[in-house]
Design a protein around this motif. Structure first.
Motif, PDB file in Angstrom:
ATOM      1  N   TYR A 214      31.372  22.520  75.658  1.00  0.00           N
ATOM      2  CA  TYR A 214      30.136  22.940  75.004  1.00  0.00           C
ATOM      3  C   TYR A 214      30.290  24.210  74.163  1.00  0.00           C
ATOM      4  O   TYR A 214      29.759  24.285  73.060  1.00  0.00           O
ATOM      5  CB  TYR A 214      29.045  23.125  76.061  1.00  0.00           C
ATOM      6  CG  TYR A 214      28.751  21.839  76.788  1.00  0.00           C
ATOM      7  CD1 TYR A 214      27.830  20.930  76.281  1.00  0.00           C
ATOM      8  CD2 TYR A 214      29.410  21.520  77.973  1.00  0.00           C
ATOM      9  CE1 TYR A 214      27.563  19.732  76.935  1.00  0.00           C
ATOM     10  CE2 TYR A 214      29.156  20.327  78.634  1.00  0.00           C
ATOM     11  CZ  TYR A 214      28.236  19.436  78.104  1.00  0.00           C
ATOM     12  OH  TYR A 214      27.987  18.254  78.738  1.00  0.00           O
ATOM     13  N   PHE A 215      30.958  25.220  74.685  1.00  0.00           N
ATOM     14  CA  PHE A 215      31.193  26.446  73.913  1.00  0.00           C
ATOM     15  C   PHE A 215      32.535  27.038  74.317  1.00  0.00           C
ATOM     16  O   PHE A 215      33.092  26.694  75.368  1.00  0.00           O
ATOM     17  CB  PHE A 215      30.064  27.468  74.077  1.00  0.00           C
ATOM     18  CG  PHE A 215      29.643  27.711  75.496  1.00  0.00           C
ATOM     19  CD1 PHE A 215      30.411  28.483  76.369  1.00  0.00           C
ATOM     20  CD2 PHE A 215      28.449  27.188  75.972  1.00  0.00           C
ATOM     21  CE1 PHE A 215      30.012  28.712  77.673  1.00  0.00           C
ATOM     22  CE2 PHE A 215      28.036  27.414  77.278  1.00  0.00           C
ATOM     23  CZ  PHE A 215      28.818  28.180  78.122  1.00  0.00           C
ATOM     24  N   SER A 216      33.042  27.942  73.481  1.00  0.00           N
ATOM     25  CA  SER A 216      34.380  28.496  73.708  1.00  0.00           C
ATOM     26  C   SER A 216      34.354  29.819  74.459  1.00  0.00           C
ATOM     27  O   SER A 216      35.405  30.289  74.911  1.00  0.00           O
ATOM     28  CB  SER A 216      35.109  28.683  72.363  1.00  0.00           C
ATOM     29  OG  SER A 216      34.359  29.528  71.498  1.00  0.00           O
ATOM     30  N   ASN A 217      33.172  30.433  74.616  1.00  0.00           N
ATOM     31  CA  ASN A 217      33.098  31.717  75.324  1.00  0.00           C
ATOM     32  C   ASN A 217      33.437  31.551  76.801  1.00  0.00           C
ATOM     33  O   ASN A 217      32.803  30.731  77.485  1.00  0.00           O
ATOM     34  CB  ASN A 217      31.701  32.316  75.231  1.00  0.00           C
ATOM     35  CG  ASN A 217      31.114  32.254  73.844  1.00  0.00           C
ATOM     36  OD1 ASN A 217      30.842  31.174  73.342  1.00  0.00           O
ATOM     37  ND2 ASN A 217      30.893  33.404  73.232  1.00  0.00           N
ATOM     38  N   PRO A 218      34.362  32.336  77.338  1.00  0.00           N
ATOM     39  CA  PRO A 218      34.569  32.310  78.786  1.00  0.00           C
ATOM     40  C   PRO A 218      33.478  33.076  79.529  1.00  0.00           C
ATOM     41  O   PRO A 218      33.217  32.813  80.702  1.00  0.00           O
ATOM     42  CB  PRO A 218      35.931  32.981  78.968  1.00  0.00           C
ATOM     43  CG  PRO A 218      36.083  33.855  77.782  1.00  0.00           C
ATOM     44  CD  PRO A 218      35.373  33.182  76.649  1.00  0.00           C
ATOM     45  N   VAL A 219      32.816  34.027  78.821  1.00  0.00           N
ATOM     46  CA  VAL A 219      31.781  34.848  79.450  1.00  0.00           C
ATOM     47  C   VAL A 219      30.596  34.987  78.495  1.00  0.00           C
ATOM     48  O   VAL A 219      30.767  35.292  77.314  1.00  0.00           O
ATOM     49  CB  VAL A 219      32.309  36.265  79.797  1.00  0.00           C
ATOM     50  CG1 VAL A 219      31.213  37.076  80.504  1.00  0.00           C
ATOM     51  CG2 VAL A 219      33.543  36.184  80.668  1.00  0.00           C
ATOM     52  N   LEU A 220      29.391  34.759  79.020  1.00  0.00           N
ATOM     53  CA  LEU A 220      28.156  35.043  78.286  1.00  0.00           C
ATOM     54  C   LEU A 220      27.507  36.265  78.920  1.00  0.00           C
ATOM     55  O   LEU A 220      27.489  36.381  80.155  1.00  0.00           O
ATOM     56  CB  LEU A 220      27.197  33.850  78.337  1.00  0.00           C
ATOM     57  CG  LEU A 220      27.716  32.515  77.792  1.00  0.00           C
ATOM     58  CD1 LEU A 220      26.618  31.451  77.878  1.00  0.00           C
ATOM     59  CD2 LEU A 220      28.225  32.659  76.371  1.00  0.00           C
TER      60      LEU A 220
END
Length: 385
Positions: A214-220
């Motif tokens: 869904y998204f590439s961020n490991p941390v939001l």
């Protein structure tokens, strides 16, 4: 002809006014001697509300001056209280560092990176004897099935740990849409980070995700800014630190996976030629992940409308709940025990209110009853870890 407008040098108008005043005074005396009139006046005076402010207005100037001096002392107390909460924040930061190794081990158990030892897994239930008896009975009933059954599959770690918490807590489940669920199943940890010493008071919520589609961020991240000082315009309203603003982050959605927007088709007709074309347009979509694109608190004298104020207040409440309840007591929200405790506490408060109301209504001595609720701000970049 004699002038009749004067009598013994006194104007006739003055004499008439004096006579009228004398008659009015006599009439007033007669009325005030009427018991029914006196009773009506007394009842009206009794019904006049005596507010604290109306009482203060009746005090002598010297007393009001001393009250003003007390208010100055109260403001100084509020500033001392603000310093107290600043030191509490420093203590929270200190003890957060002590909690973190335990939270790191919690993450390892949840993700299955580490298997707890027998000693770490031992837990004595309050109803241990009852559980043992129930277990014995169950074993006898299903012993044949167990012999025939294949070996039980052992999943890695604790599957859907944080997603289960989202489902269990009403405040969070209300934000989660069906299309959010597959994403939240990739959530591996939630951390709270406090602002560094000497920096403005704030805390950051970190949502750690495993690699996903869904998204590439490991941390939001979501940063909540706080204030711990009395308001100059209303210093007596100070009750401790409060969240005053928040910043989200940019989610690097993979193509076609952004659940915070939806694509709609719209037909347009050309005014001149009359031809019709179909266009596609992206519009905002309800999603938990809008949590990372919050409204900005009003500034520069601008004010938010009622709906926006409600949305912002709800956001602040959710951030506080993550920090104070969810992250420190995650396992109890997973099992539901913390939710039961919260419900019992609320029921206890309601019970006390009902009991107090009963006392107020009371009974006569003879025992008979007495009836008595945008626009998203430009978010900051998410942290990469």
């Amino acid at each position: 002809m004699a002038d009749n407008s004067f009598s013994d040098g006194v104007p006739a108008e003055s004499v008439e006014a004096a006579n009228n005043a004398d008659s009015a005074e006599k009439l007033t005396d007669q009325v005030m001697q009427n018991p029914q009139v006196l009773a009506a006046l007394q009842e009206r005076l009794d019904n006049v509300s005596h507010t604290p402010s109306s009482y203060i207005e009746t005090l002598p100037k010297a007393v009001k001056r001393r009250i003003n001096a007390l208010k100055q002392l109260q403001v100084r107390c509020a500033h001392i209280e603000a310093k107290f909460y600043e030191e509490v924040h420093d203590l929270e930061r200190k003890y957060a560092a002590l909690y973190q190794p335990l939270f790191d081990k919690r993450r390892e158990f949840i993700t299955g990176d580490v298997e707890p030892t027998d000693a770490e897994s031992e837990w004595h239930s309050e109803n241990e004897e009852e559980d043992k008896l129930a277990g014995d009975v169950k074993n006898k009933v299903v012993i044949a099935e167990k012999e025939a059954a294949t070996e039980e599959v052992d999943p890695k770690g604790i599957p859907e740990f944080w997603f289960t918490i989202f489902r269990n807590v009403d405040m969070l489940s209300e934000l989660v849409q069906e299309y959010d669920e597959p994403i939240l199943k990739h959530l591996q940890d939630i951390k709270v980070k406090f602002s560094d010493p000497g920096q403005p008071m704030s805390f950051v919520l970190e949502f750690h995700f495993e690699p996903n589609d869904y998204f590439s961020n490991p941390v939001l991240t979501k940063t909540y800014k706080m204030k711990s000082e009395p308001d100059k315009a209303d210093p007596f309203s100070f009750e401790g630190p409060e969240i005053v603003d928040c910043d989200g982050c940019t989610i690097d959605w993979k193509k076609g996976k952004n659940v915070t927007v939806k694509t709609i088709k719209k037909k347009q007709k050309h005014k001149g030629r009359g031809t019709v074309r179909t266009i596609t347009k992206q519009v905002p979509n309800e999603s938990f992940f809008n949590f990372f694109s919050p409204l900005k608190a009003s500034g520069d004298g601008e004010s938010l409308d009622e709906d926006s104020e409600f949305t912002l207040a709800s956001d602040f409440e959710i951030g506080h709940f993550f920090r104070e309840r969810i992250v420190p007591r995650a396992v109890l929200y997973f099992t539901g025990e913390a939710i039961e405790d919260d419900d019992n506490f609320e029921e206890g408060e309601e019970g006390e209110e009902e009991e107090l109301e009963g006392d107020e209504e009371g009974e006569d001595e003879d025992g008979t009853e007495v009836n008595p609720e945008k626009e998203a701000s430009q978010p900051a970049e998410c942290k990469q870890q």
